[in-house]
Design a protein around this motif. Structure first.
Motif, mmCIF file in Angstrom:
data_model
loop_
_atom_site.group_PDB
_atom_site.id
_atom_site.type_symbol
_atom_site.label_atom_id
_atom_site.label_comp_id
_atom_site.label_asym_id
_atom_site.label_seq_id
_atom_site.Cartn_x
_atom_site.Cartn_y
_atom_site.Cartn_z
ATOM 1 N N VAL A 50 90.830 -10.644 84.873
ATOM 2 C CA VAL A 50 92.167 -10.325 85.370
ATOM 3 C C VAL A 50 92.801 -9.383 84.357
ATOM 4 O O VAL A 50 92.959 -9.739 83.189
ATOM 5 N N THR A 51 93.150 -8.161 84.799
ATOM 6 C CA THR A 51 93.663 -7.134 83.908
ATOM 7 C C THR A 51 94.922 -6.504 84.497
ATOM 8 O O THR A 51 94.919 -6.096 85.658
ATOM 9 N N LEU A 52 95.964 -6.418 83.697
ATOM 10 C CA LEU A 52 97.179 -5.748 84.132
ATOM 11 C C LEU A 52 96.941 -4.243 84.152
ATOM 12 O O LEU A 52 96.520 -3.668 83.153
ATOM 13 N N LEU A 53 97.195 -3.608 85.302
ATOM 14 C CA LEU A 53 97.046 -2.157 85.414
ATOM 15 C C LEU A 53 98.352 -1.415 85.202
ATOM 16 O O LEU A 53 98.379 -0.359 84.585
ATOM 17 N N ASN A 54 99.439 -1.961 85.770
ATOM 18 C CA ASN A 54 100.693 -1.225 85.733
ATOM 19 C C ASN A 54 101.867 -2.169 85.981
ATOM 20 O O ASN A 54 101.717 -3.200 86.624
ATOM 21 N N VAL A 55 103.010 -1.771 85.458
ATOM 22 C CA VAL A 55 104.267 -2.458 85.706
ATOM 23 C C VAL A 55 105.175 -1.428 86.367
ATOM 24 O O VAL A 55 105.312 -0.308 85.878
ATOM 25 N N LEU A 84 103.898 -6.056 89.535
ATOM 26 C CA LEU A 84 102.725 -5.911 88.674
ATOM 27 C C LEU A 84 101.549 -5.472 89.526
ATOM 28 O O LEU A 84 101.364 -5.970 90.634
ATOM 29 N N TYR A 85 100.758 -4.557 89.013
ATOM 30 C CA TYR A 85 99.499 -4.195 89.650
ATOM 31 C C TYR A 85 98.396 -4.787 88.791
ATOM 32 O O TYR A 85 98.308 -4.497 87.595
ATOM 33 N N VAL A 86 97.593 -5.634 89.412
ATOM 34 C CA VAL A 86 96.590 -6.398 88.672
ATOM 35 C C VAL A 86 95.215 -6.138 89.257
ATOM 36 O O VAL A 86 95.031 -6.154 90.476
ATOM 37 N N LEU A 87 94.254 -5.905 88.370
ATOM 38 C CA LEU A 87 92.870 -5.656 88.747
ATOM 39 C C LEU A 87 92.055 -6.925 88.532
ATOM 40 O O LEU A 87 92.119 -7.526 87.452
ATOM 41 N N PHE A 88 91.328 -7.340 89.548
ATOM 42 C CA PHE A 88 90.389 -8.455 89.446
ATOM 43 C C PHE A 88 88.994 -7.843 89.492
ATOM 44 O O PHE A 88 88.576 -7.329 90.536
ATOM 45 N N ASN A 146 90.272 7.233 89.003
ATOM 46 C CA ASN A 146 91.275 7.398 87.945
ATOM 47 C C ASN A 146 91.545 6.089 87.209
ATOM 48 O O ASN A 146 91.713 6.082 85.990
ATOM 49 N N ILE A 147 91.583 4.993 87.942
ATOM 50 C CA ILE A 147 91.808 3.678 87.314
ATOM 51 C C ILE A 147 90.713 3.391 86.300
ATOM 52 O O ILE A 147 90.984 3.064 85.142
ATOM 53 N N TRP A 148 89.462 3.517 86.734
ATOM 54 C CA TRP A 148 88.348 3.176 85.844
ATOM 55 C C TRP A 148 88.217 4.163 84.688
ATOM 56 O O TRP A 148 87.881 3.766 83.568
ATOM 57 N N SER A 158 85.571 -4.654 92.256
ATOM 58 C CA SER A 158 86.923 -5.078 91.904
ATOM 59 C C SER A 158 87.852 -4.979 93.100
ATOM 60 O O SER A 158 87.538 -4.346 94.106
ATOM 61 N N VAL A 159 89.005 -5.600 92.938
ATOM 62 C CA VAL A 159 90.072 -5.534 93.931
ATOM 63 C C VAL A 159 91.398 -5.478 93.174
ATOM 64 O O VAL A 159 91.533 -6.077 92.103
ATOM 65 N N VAL A 160 92.352 -4.717 93.731
ATOM 66 C CA VAL A 160 93.661 -4.566 93.111
ATOM 67 C C VAL A 160 94.697 -5.279 93.981
ATOM 68 O O VAL A 160 94.697 -5.126 95.206
ATOM 69 N N TYR A 161 95.566 -6.052 93.315
ATOM 70 C CA TYR A 161 96.672 -6.711 94.004
ATOM 71 C C TYR A 161 97.986 -6.278 93.376
ATOM 72 O O TYR A 161 98.079 -6.107 92.159
ATOM 73 N N LYS A 162 98.974 -6.121 94.233
ATOM 74 C CA LYS A 162 100.346 -5.893 93.792
ATOM 75 C C LYS A 162 101.039 -7.252 93.834
ATOM 76 O O LYS A 162 100.985 -7.949 94.851
ATOM 77 N N ILE A 163 101.632 -7.638 92.711
ATOM 78 C CA ILE A 163 102.362 -8.899 92.635
ATOM 79 C C ILE A 163 103.848 -8.569 92.627
ATOM 80 O O ILE A 163 104.331 -7.887 91.730
ATOM 81 N N ARG A 164 104.527 -9.026 93.655
ATOM 82 C CA ARG A 164 105.961 -8.828 93.755
ATOM 83 C C ARG A 164 106.610 -10.171 93.536
ATOM 84 O O ARG A 164 106.090 -11.158 94.018
ATOM 85 N N MET A 165 107.536 -10.433 92.926
ATOM 86 C CA MET A 165 108.542 -9.707 92.264
ATOM 87 C C MET A 165 109.038 -10.598 91.157
ATOM 88 O O MET A 165 109.429 -11.721 91.398
ATOM 89 N N LEU A 166 108.979 -10.070 89.984
ATOM 90 C CA LEU A 166 109.500 -10.756 88.809
ATOM 91 C C LEU A 166 110.873 -10.190 88.492
ATOM 92 O O LEU A 166 111.064 -8.982 88.564
ATOM 93 N N SER A 167 111.801 -11.047 88.153
ATOM 94 C CA SER A 167 113.134 -10.597 87.741
ATOM 95 C C SER A 167 113.268 -10.793 86.242
ATOM 96 O O SER A 167 112.964 -11.864 85.720
ATOM 97 N N PHE A 168 113.734 -9.753 85.573
ATOM 98 C CA PHE A 168 113.885 -9.780 84.131
ATOM 99 C C PHE A 168 115.340 -9.602 83.739
ATOM 100 O O PHE A 168 116.027 -8.734 84.260
#
Length: 190
Positions: A50-55, A84-88, A146-148, A158-168
């Motif tokens: 599990v790797t964070l790709l982008n915020v 969050l964009y997360v790579l599995f 480009n990701i790799w 691999s598969v990419v998931y977008k995780i919505r929504m964290l409030s900061f």
């Protein structure tokens, strides 16, 4: 809260695998793929990484939850919502390519059956996180390349998931404990 989100998801998938596959082995790990020096960052093989790709700032889901109409609080900035964009990735030896595909399928099936995480259905979730929504992303071949390339690694299933929504807001900052390093050979205070 990024760490708390990703470690919770990693543990949830591991627990699901342990239950359904009748195994005690941790098959899902939270890790970068490549270290800054170019070496492999993953300990061991035959893992889902599990790797964070982008915020990304979420501009659509702006909310004033908890705000009282007509009341402003001085010196308080509104919370920022992020995605969050997360790579599995399936990091398996070449002899286990078929297992890599099986475990990647297990991850997709898991999020197909549970794509919304709340405190009600995920008791281990940090109480500061209200709800997480998982959406599978479908990057095209160019974007995937480009990701790799950006990660500095060779392609893995691999598969990419977008995780919505964290409030900061600044309430997430509680304390910082730096790691202790450089104490080899010391006796007593420096």
């Amino acid at each position: 809260m990024i760490y708390e989100t990703l470690i919770c998801i990693t543990e949830e998938i591991n627990n699901n695998f342990k239950r359904k596959l009748q195994t005690n082995e941790e098959k899902v790990i939270l890790s970068g793929i490549v270290n800054q020096d170019g070496s492999i960052a993953i300990q061991g093989e035959n893992k889902i990484v599990v790797t964070l790709l982008n915020v990304e700032k979420d501009t659509v889901g702006k909310s004033s939850a908890g705000a009282v109409p007509g009341v402003t609080i001085p010196n308080t900035a509104p919370a920022v919502n992020i995605n969050l964009y997360v790579l599995f990735s399936a990091y398996f030896s070449s002899a286990n390519y078929h297992e890599a595909l099986r475990f990647l399928s297990f991850v997709v099936a898991y999020f197909q059956s549970k794509n919304v995480f709340t405190r009600a259905n995920t008791p281990s979730m940090d109480p500061r996180i209200g709800k997480l929504i998982f959406e599978m992303e479908s990057p095209g071949a160019d974007k995937l390349n480009n990701i790799w390339t950006t990660l500095g690694a060779k392609y893995m299933p691999s598969v990419v998931y977008k995780i919505r929504m964290l409030s900061f807001d600044d309430s997430i900052i509680k304390e910082y404990r730096p790691s202790v390093t450089g104490t080899e050979g010391r006796v007593g205070p420096a």
